[in-house]
Design a protein around this motif. Structure first.
Motif, short mmCIF file in Angstrom:
data_model
loop_
_atom_site.label_atom_id
_atom_site.label_comp_id
_atom_site.label_asym_id
_atom_site.label_seq_id
_atom_site.Cartn_x
_atom_site.Cartn_y
_atom_site.Cartn_z
N UNK A 289 17.59 48.58 88.73
CA UNK A 289 18.61 47.70 88.18
C UNK A 289 18.86 46.53 89.12
N UNK A 290 18.63 45.32 88.65
CA UNK A 290 18.82 44.12 89.47
C UNK A 290 19.98 43.32 88.87
N UNK A 291 21.13 43.38 89.54
CA UNK A 291 22.35 42.78 89.02
C UNK A 291 22.64 41.48 89.75
N UNK A 295 22.76 37.87 84.90
CA UNK A 295 22.10 38.91 84.09
C UNK A 295 21.95 40.21 84.86
N UNK A 296 21.72 41.26 84.09
CA UNK A 296 21.34 42.57 84.61
C UNK A 296 19.95 42.85 84.09
N UNK A 297 18.98 42.97 85.00
CA UNK A 297 17.58 43.20 84.65
C UNK A 297 17.23 44.63 85.00
N UNK A 298 16.69 45.38 84.05
CA UNK A 298 16.34 46.77 84.30
C UNK A 298 14.85 46.98 84.03
N UNK A 334 23.06 40.05 79.27
CA UNK A 334 24.04 39.15 79.89
C UNK A 334 25.18 39.92 80.51
N UNK A 335 24.90 40.59 81.61
CA UNK A 335 25.93 41.34 82.34
C UNK A 335 25.64 41.18 83.83
N UNK A 432 25.37 48.05 80.97
CA UNK A 432 24.19 48.26 81.81
C UNK A 432 23.55 49.61 81.51
N UNK A 433 24.37 50.63 81.29
CA UNK A 433 23.84 51.96 80.98
C UNK A 433 23.06 51.92 79.67
N UNK A 434 23.57 51.23 78.66
CA UNK A 434 22.88 51.16 77.38
C UNK A 434 21.53 50.45 77.52
#
Length: 687
Positions: A289-291, A295-298, A334-335, A432-434
């Motif tokens: 997870x790159x926050x 953005x939050x990139x997983x 977009x988190x 982010x979990x979803x």
């Protein structure tokens, strides 16, 4: 070896990792300048030079390599600032970009229209020609018609041309002839031929990647030339490399000729870093997870491999355009730290997808932002020390953050400011979990058996909360985790991807034909290694094929363990690997069924960086800092231990409630958790 730089331009911050002559790392951040991303790159380098007390020109003059991860390509597409592009296709097939692949997210929701084709029908031109599936010329190319079309293209003010003909992947004769005519009739106009950029059997994907690539050539060519020139002007004399969507790097001038490879430039590096820093982790799967601020990139690392996909969309699946190119499998939402919290007319709380970005930024930055963000909520809860942000270089306005949360969230919801701030962090965590569920549970991967690797400047805020929600037993925050993508770029390989289409079946395997294709791919890899890859400390080739059960609609990528099929055992190994891969992905397989291959791939990796990731310089500051009150999720205010990440001795055990601070991030260690630093400098948290 001189200095090595790796720069990752994000939506809020530009991250810089520097490896000195001894391999010791240092990390720096500068605000991104959305209107001029190269300015943020130069600013980050200037901060690094000031940290060692050198003039920028002298500092850059010591540099050998600069690796740049950029969002400029995807931003150009999103903002509509790509070149005006024409699409030349086989006569009778002008609707390839209109029909696409026909899927829908919501099959019965007809209120949401499909997006317009990437190149409008008004700029789509039908060329009289036809190649048969066998490669034979069915309809000869009408060169006079092509010349007339090119005159129309010129009159329309077109700036780039994409050419995609039927079955050019079998016989590219007509595409090559049109390329020569473009050079003759429209000299200087950039163009892309589909058989070169993406020799894929899928017509829409090949056409889409061709047109996207052509449309990016003018803007990315100018960007790359400007980047190199401004770095030269600032004093850098070394080699400029750019991160690609495939998780490698290429020379800036070379990648400007195929800019479609840059669409997922930045996010592709996070799993590269996670694989290197988490190499000692026993878990079969690493969830990465790159926050960042926007953005939050997983992404994933599975059994030491980084999964790839060709299902890369420039927005929502089926409601946007597909690149059609192999890319590291990254899901972005977009988190991030700058995600804005707001309450709608129905009284529901939202966090994101809109972000305060770098300008104006969160309210606590004091740069004109007025709407509360995840970062503001983290300051309100005590996760972030307002006096120690960016190592104390930037003081935060805590009172401003509290006022914004009170006005925009707490009062509309009838909550206290503390409760509202906790709700913001909780909701962002759930988003982010979803996103993680989409690439784990929905693909048959059990997150409870994985390790969560947290990176990015805002990663530490809720990495334990995310792991708890997923059921992960361990969280790993790398030493350079606040700049995870940049640290991945620093250790990445020079790579290029070779592909060729060749169909055969396992029950009638054309060994000679396959081996001829593989030999051609190997020759291309060796030419790259001898050219751009000259001087590499090691060269390796990763082989794969796209295969499916006979008459199945879609292929999956299967790694190959040989570069030539010399015996029936090699064929049997391929078939067995396919069945296992199919079982992994779909939880079903048929080991009695025959398979067929569609295309063959080779990726050459030239090692130009040290084999081991470096370590940050030793920190002589005290490891233990004064405790402070923190409101953890689900608790009231408690007194939390505070530690300095860089100064924690290896093996030192700390227990939650605690906050671990570095100059670039804060890591929240919830009550009941244990944490320690391992031999690689990672902070390991047992959830």
């Amino acid at each position: 070896m001189g200095l090595r730089f790796a720069v990752d331009t994000g939506g809020t911050f530009t991250d810089l990792m520097v490896a000195d002559e001894a391999g010791v790392l240092s990390m720096h951040k500068a605000s991104t300048t959305p209107s001029d991303p190269v300015a943020g790159v130069i600013d980050s380098l200037r901060i690094a030079a000031e940290a060692v007390g050198e003039p920028l020109a002298d500092y850059l003059g010591r540099g050998d390599i600069l690796v740049h991860g950029t969002t400029h390509a995807i931003n150009a597409i999103v903002t509509g600032s790509t070149a005006k592009t024409a699409f030349l296709t086989t006569k009778g097939h002008p609707d390839t970009l209109v029909f696409r692949e026909g899927g829908r997210i919501e099959p019965f929701n007809f209120t949401v229209p499909y997006t317009e084709p990437y190149v409008p029908r008004a700029l789509t031109f039908e060329v009289p020609e036809r190649i048969a599936v066998s490669g034979a010329v069915k309809t000869p190319l009408d060169q006079d018609a092509v010349i007339e079309i090119l005159r129309q293209v010129k009159a329309a003010g077109v700036e780039a041309i994409g050419v995609c003909f039927l079955w050019s992947v079998v016989n590219p004769e007509h595409e090559l002839a049109v390329g020569a005519l473009i050079e003759e009739v429209l000299p200087g106009v950039p163009y892309t031929l589909s058989h070169r950029i993406n020799p894929s059997i899928r017509e829409y994907r090949r056409a889409s990647s061709t047109c996207i690539d052509a449309s990016l050539k003018p803007v990315m060519g100018a960007y790359m030339r400007g980047l190199e020139q401004r770095l030269r002007d600032a004093g850098f004399k070394g080699r400029v490399l750019v991160v690609t969507s495939q998780g490698g790097v290429m020379d800036a001038a070379r990648v400007a000729e195929a800019p479609v490879h840059l669409i997922n430039s930045g996010p592709s590096m996070a799993p590269v870093a996670a694989r290197a820093y988490g190499a000692g982790d026993a878990a079969e799967t690493l969830i990465v997870g790159d926050t960042g601020g926007t953005t939050f990139d997983v992404s994933l690392v599975r059994r030491g491999r980084i999964p790839r996909t060709r299902e890369t969309w420039l927005g929502q699946p089926f409601r946007s355009h597909m690149t059609g190119m192999p890319s590291v499998d990254v899901k972005s939402i977009g988190a991030g730290g700058g995600s804005i919290a707001w309450v709608d007319a129905g009284g529901l709380l939202h966090v994101g997808p809109k972000s305060a970005g770098a300008v104006p930024g969160p309210v606590c930055y004091g740069r004109g932002g007025t709407r509360p963000t995840l970062t503001d909520a983290s300051v309100a809860l005590g996760f972030i020390d307002a006096k120690f942000f960016l190592g104390g270089r930037m003081a935060l306005d805590k009172d401003g953050a509290l006022d914004a949360i009170r006005r925009d969230v707490a009062e509309p919801l009838g909550k206290s400011v503390d409760e509202a701030a906790e709700s913001i962090v909780t909701l962002a965590t759930e988003h982010m979990v979803q996103a993680i569920m989409d690439i784990t549970v929905n693909q048959g991967i059990d997150p409870t058996q994985a390790t969560f690797v947290a990176g990015g400047g805002a990663a530490g805020i809720n990495c334990v909360a995310i792991a708890r929600r997923l059921g992960c037993k361990r969280v790993l925050v790398t030493e350079a985790g606040a700049a995870l993508a940049a640290s991945g770029a620093l250790i990445s390989d020079l790579t290029t991807h070779q592909q060729a289409m060749f169909h055969t079946r396992s029950d009638a395997f054309d060994r000679d034909g396959v081996n001829a294709v593989l030999a051609t791919l190997k020759a291309g890899c060796e030419a790259f290694a001898a050219g751009p890859g000259a001087g590499a400390t090691s060269v390796s080739i990763e082989w794969s094929t796209e295969a499916r059960y006979t008459d199945q609609a879609w292929e999956i990528e299967v790694p190959l363990h040989t570069e030539a099929f010399t015996s029936p055992a090699d064929i049997a190994a391929l078939v067995g690997d396919f069945h296992r891969m199919h079982q992994d992905i779909f939880a079903v397989s048929d080991d009695k069924a025959e398979i067929e291959t569609v295309s063959w791939n080779a990726e050459v990796r030239c090692r130009i960086a040290p084999d081991e990731p470096g370590r940050l310089a030793a920190d002589t500051r005290p490891a233990r800092l004064p405790s402070r009150p923190v409101r953890f999720l689900g608790t009231d205010w408690v007194e939390a231990d505070v530690w300095r990440l860089e100064a924690i001795p290896e093996g030192q055990m700390l227990t939650g409630p605690a906050i671990v601070e570095s100059d670039f991030t804060s890591i929240v260690v919830d009550p009941g958790c244990k944490a320690w630093r391992d031999a690689s400098g990672n902070l390991v948290i047992e959830v």
